[in-house]
Enzyme design. Sequence first.
Site, PDB file in Angstrom:
ATOM      1  N   ASP A 152     -22.059   7.737  11.703  1.00  0.00           N
ATOM      2  CA  ASP A 152     -23.090   7.443  10.623  1.00  0.00           C
ATOM      3  C   ASP A 152     -22.802   6.211  10.837  1.00  0.00           C
ATOM      4  OD1 ASP A 152     -24.636   7.323   8.276  1.00  0.00           O
ATOM      5  OD2 ASP A 152     -22.940   9.298   7.713  1.00  0.00           O
ATOM      6  N   ASP A 212     -26.944   3.423  13.644  1.00  0.00           N
ATOM      7  CA  ASP A 212     -28.273   2.863  12.879  1.00  0.00           C
ATOM      8  C   ASP A 212     -28.964   3.920  12.899  1.00  0.00           C
ATOM      9  OD1 ASP A 212     -30.252   1.558  10.996  1.00  0.00           O
ATOM     10  OD2 ASP A 212     -28.991  -0.305  11.884  1.00  0.00           O
ATOM     11  N   TYR A 235     -41.602  10.591   2.117  1.00  0.00           N
ATOM     12  CA  TYR A 235     -39.798  10.883   1.847  1.00  0.00           C
ATOM     13  C   TYR A 235     -40.376  12.934   1.989  1.00  0.00           C
ATOM     14  CZ  TYR A 235     -35.934  14.118   1.084  1.00  0.00           C
ATOM     15  OH  TYR A 235     -35.137  14.997   0.402  1.00  0.00           O
TER      16      TYR A 235
END
Length: 240
Positions: free
Chosen positions: A35, A56, A147
Amino acid sequence: MTKGTVAIVGAAGGIGSAIARRMHKDGHAPLVLMDLPGPALDAMASETGGQAFGIDLTDRASVSSAFATAQQQVPTLYGLVLAAGVVDNAKLADLDADRWSDILSVNLTGPFLCCLAARDWIADGGRIVTLGSLAGRTGGVITGTAYAASKGGIESLTKSMAQEFAPRGITVNCVAPGAVETPMLAAHTPERKAAMSASTPLKRMGQPNEIAAAVSYLLDADAGFTTGSVLAVNGGLRMD
């Protein structure tokens, strides 16, 4: 009995951390936790005994470096769980090209890059689980255009990879949650969240541990004949 190594991308998030805890409970070791670097990732590594790697997803070099470093420390990977993601509520009229690119870079291109980096690391007979969303099927009734598109893309990516990895006995499946109680829901107003619960047949939102349980099943040996599937965990909001 100790099970194989599982790498969890997005391990510090609301759903990702629940998955990390469930994998630890299930006996997978060592855990590879990826993460954005920070206290949340370090805390999850401490809690589960996993190894933390900063990543990232918007940076190709970061993805390549994280996976290369992890593979040096953990030579064989059994399972890969792609749980990182960002939510966005902007519809087309309020969406610009930069925001579109930002959402897809995390939610769709990032998982693709992770699978590319793990392709030769994951062992034959292994497991890959992606995290989609109900929005990938509905077009995002409440969530936004980018999204919904990114999550629809995750379903197609999952099915395509399932065909490609099948000769190696590697299964690739997607868990598609409905509304889940995580910090990510802060993007929605209280009125929207109340409407989500009211419109769901079970009259509540899901819990992160319920998504983790679905991931646990798809990683298990008993799920060896399940691949290219999309497992809906949405309280009955959509029944296909």
